[in-house]
Design a protein around this motif. Sequence first.
Motif, PDB file in Angstrom:
ATOM      1  N   UNK A   1       0.822  -1.342  -0.124  1.00  0.00           N
ATOM      2  CA  UNK A   1       0.163   0.150  -0.047  1.00  0.00           C
ATOM      3  C   UNK A   1       0.895   1.349   0.122  1.00  0.00           C
ATOM      4  N   UNK A   2       1.843   0.935   0.641  1.00  0.00           N
ATOM      5  CA  UNK A   2       2.616   2.395   1.064  1.00  0.00           C
ATOM      6  C   UNK A   2       3.572   2.845  -0.249  1.00  0.00           C
TER       7      UNK A   2
ATOM      8  N   UNK B   1       8.603   7.555  -4.400  1.00  0.00           N
ATOM      9  CA  UNK B   1       9.891   7.890  -4.124  1.00  0.00           C
ATOM     10  C   UNK B   1      10.198   8.394  -2.748  1.00  0.00           C
ATOM     11  N   UNK B   2       8.982   8.676  -2.189  1.00  0.00           N
ATOM     12  CA  UNK B   2       9.051   9.179  -0.664  1.00  0.00           C
ATOM     13  C   UNK B   2       9.548   8.311   0.278  1.00  0.00           C
ATOM     14  N   UNK B   3       9.117   7.058  -0.258  1.00  0.00           N
ATOM     15  CA  UNK B   3       9.254   5.846   0.876  1.00  0.00           C
ATOM     16  C   UNK B   3      10.908   5.885   1.615  1.00  0.00           C
ATOM     17  N   UNK B   4      11.869   6.231   1.097  1.00  0.00           N
ATOM     18  CA  UNK B   4      13.267   6.063   1.773  1.00  0.00           C
ATOM     19  C   UNK B   4      13.147   7.247   2.868  1.00  0.00           C
ATOM     20  N   UNK B   5      12.754   8.523   2.737  1.00  0.00           N
ATOM     21  CA  UNK B   5      12.466   9.174   3.524  1.00  0.00           C
ATOM     22  C   UNK B   5      11.830   9.053   4.838  1.00  0.00           C
ATOM     23  N   UNK B   6      10.488   8.264   4.471  1.00  0.00           N
ATOM     24  CA  UNK B   6       9.543   7.814   5.703  1.00  0.00           C
ATOM     25  C   UNK B   6      10.384   6.881   6.436  1.00  0.00           C
TER      26      UNK B   6
ATOM     27  N   UNK C   1       5.157  11.057   9.242  1.00  0.00           N
ATOM     28  CA  UNK C   1       6.578  10.909   9.126  1.00  0.00           C
ATOM     29  C   UNK C   1       7.265  11.604   8.085  1.00  0.00           C
ATOM     30  N   UNK C   2       8.156  12.264   7.977  1.00  0.00           N
ATOM     31  CA  UNK C   2       8.715  12.968   6.856  1.00  0.00           C
ATOM     32  C   UNK C   2       7.677  13.663   6.052  1.00  0.00           C
ATOM     33  N   UNK C   3       6.758  14.224   6.571  1.00  0.00           N
ATOM     34  CA  UNK C   3       5.802  15.203   6.038  1.00  0.00           C
ATOM     35  C   UNK C   3       4.696  14.174   5.229  1.00  0.00           C
ATOM     36  N   UNK C   4       4.809  12.890   5.512  1.00  0.00           N
ATOM     37  CA  UNK C   4       3.611  12.035   4.714  1.00  0.00           C
ATOM     38  C   UNK C   4       2.606  11.707   5.988  1.00  0.00           C
TER      39      UNK C   4
END
Length: 871
Positions: free
Chosen positions: A803-804, A810-815, A833-836
């Motif tokens: 789902x994520x 591309x935001x996943x590594x930051x999360x 987390x990380x703005x998400x």
Amino acid sequence: MPSGEYDPDTVEAKWQDRWVDDETYAYEGAADPDTAFSIDSPPPTVSGSLHWGHVYGFTLQDFVARFNRMRGKEVYFPFGYDDNGIASERLAEDELDVRHQDYERREFQRMTQEVCAEYEAEFTEKMQDLGISIDWNQTYQTISPAVRRISQLSFIDLYEQGREYRQRAPAIWCPECETAISQVETEDDEQPSHFHDIAFEVVGSGDEDEEEFTISTTRPELLPACVAVFVHPDDDENQYLVGETARIPLFDQEVPILEDERVDMETGSGVVMCCTFGDQTDIEWYQAHDLDLRIAIDESGTLTDVAGEYEGLSSEEAREAIVEDLDDAGALLDRWEITHTVNVHERCGTGVEFLVKDQWYVELLDKREEYLQAGREMDWYPEKMFTRYRNWIEGLQWDWSISRQRSSGIPFPVWYCAECDEPVLSEKENLPVDPLSDEPPVDACPECGHDEFEPEDDVFDTWATSSLTPLINAGWDWDGEEFTFENPELYQFDLRPQGHDIISFWLFHTVVKCYEHTGEVPFDSVMINGMVLDENREKMSKSKGNIVAPDEVVSKYPVDAARYWAAGSAVGDDLPYSEKGLRAGEKLLRKLWNASKLVESLTDEAPEEFDHDDLAALDRWLLAELDREIERLTERFADREFSKARDGLRGFFWHTFCDDYLEIAKQRVRDGGDPSAAYTLEVAHRRFLKLFAPILAHATEELWHDMHGDGSVHRTEWPEPLGVDADFAAGETAMAVVGALRKYKSDEQLPMNAALDRVEIWGDVSGFEDDISGVMHVEELATLEERPAVESVVTGVDLDYSLVGPEFGSQVPDIEAAIEAGDYEVVDGELHAAGAELGAEMFEIEEERQYLGEGEMVEAGDAIVVVHDEA
Ligand SMILES: [Zn+2]
Ligand SMILES: [Zn+2]
């Protein structure tokens, strides 16, 4: 005394022999039907090899037999061979490489019986090698004089009751086996064939007026047997034909064109021919419209003189020749390949024909509702199998044809007046008779006074006899005045076990016969077993090469392991072959053996009696838990829920007894010869052997003799609950606490008898404190009033990447990095987390319980244990 490794090869063979020699399972007679438990076990046809159907079915029956025997019933568990039918005849033909037609009947019967006797002896040994608790004094063969008598008595009784008739009528006929067969012996088979469009002429007033119409058929070889042509009354297109006359191509007979609602307008042109006989509808038309009879195919599937130049050809040869000639004559309009359903003889796979013959029938159709009701009066295991019985009765189209034109089999006790054809039946006193060699009981025909008679040379259908097994087993007979039973307490039978494939054959016909002879439904309950499939749940078959023979399995695994595996499916369901299941059985046998050795070593000085009130709390708890298991198990066996019975008992024995209790008791006895523990071990062990006895028949017998007594465990009484009281919840918690402390010692590499300074327990173990302290060598044991400060600490976040990923890309590594750094928040169920912002379905918070106080916390189920140990 059990020693060394368990050796099933030696142990099982020893007991199989002794059970037979000692007549361990002999039926001793019973005063009344309530003490007798009678099983109408299926008599196999002899074919030499042991099939899964036998092994699996008989093993399930054996569970029931052993359980009821221990419950105080006198169990009647007989064994028969069904050796009077086509199967035996075929076996003899194959074995001796002969054809029955080439021998005089008695000679061939003698040969068949010799072949069968050899196979039966071999089969008996194989059955005994399975350890089934059959009473080998109670055996029968359906070809024996005693059974022939019963079978002929049954025929005469039904005749006298007006339930049988002889009729010259179309009968279902197998041209390969050359005998009439009954509806139940046929099955549908998908076969490749051809459809032929054939031009028929309408016979007009003059040649110029001649018209043509098209008939579609898969069986052009029946053209010489065509007696009419039919059109559906709603078929507007072909309505103009009705009332005209058709001429059959090649054969030139002229037949009427009629209308009838039974025409299937969807097939071919909608115009169909009626031949005597191609199928069931032909027979109905023949009877309803009073049509001519033109028999073009004889007993052996050969064309008759009605077929003119095709006489003497087999039906296949005739089909080819006729199609060719139709083509030459310009009457074959089209021909194409199809696959269609053919009604075949289930034994040989040959498409059936219909022949007009004198046949004896048992009337069924008029009493369908009564037979259905009889089925409802029996308990069905599983219940859903009743539907098959009902469907069969609802689909019945024929009375039961019981005449067979074979060499082997039980003869009809009937002669016919050579003048007027009146049947003369034997006197019941004289049975069994063979009209081919015996004289009729009268000198003159009771109808016309003529003094010559023709013997009936047909024999009974096998099912006409095997449908009498309850009466055979209970010794039904005619005493000159009335029908009697030698063992009336056996009837009605407590159990009819059988495969689902013969509900229509064996069960239905048994209900009909026994019901008509006794007025009673023959069975209290019916237990239907499924089939053994391969490991992938596919039917085993020679063509697929996936057959695992039972012989192989029991030479590789202990019979008890096979019994264990056989117990693993619900009654009525198919059982997939499973190496895993067999190995699990082997493991349980080893566990039982090794646990027994341990118990033996701990119970040398066990007191014979012990006041249950004085038992240690843990011992009382174990016996009380065992009481509960006995209640559950008894109910499951009584309900024939074998897999639940097996799994429940195995789990209780393995975990509660071996893993938990036995380890503790061992320590107690070794530490100080604890008589309460030794007594409890002894009592529990005896009970376990009895509880396992119906399934693990051999191993329990061996252990019983080694440890507890001389008689057979299978003749002991099934355990009743002892009625011991215990606080189940506290006992379970105490067990968990002891388990946790054992784990603690083992993790800390401490010996089990190492002393622990102080243990605190939050949880209810009241009554068990001394047991816990004693067994775990706790110097000071305290129960806590308040829950110790245990906190849940977040140890991580588990993301659902399915789902994520798609959502945040591309935001996943930051999360991930933010979570790793602990830089996140959960707000209203969402993870920030990380703005998400991740929805609740996308993540799971992982938590761990951590103890922040003094000492070390160990988990013990719902309880919390804190160990203070300075060492
Ligand atoms: Zn056949
Ligand atoms: Zn006569």
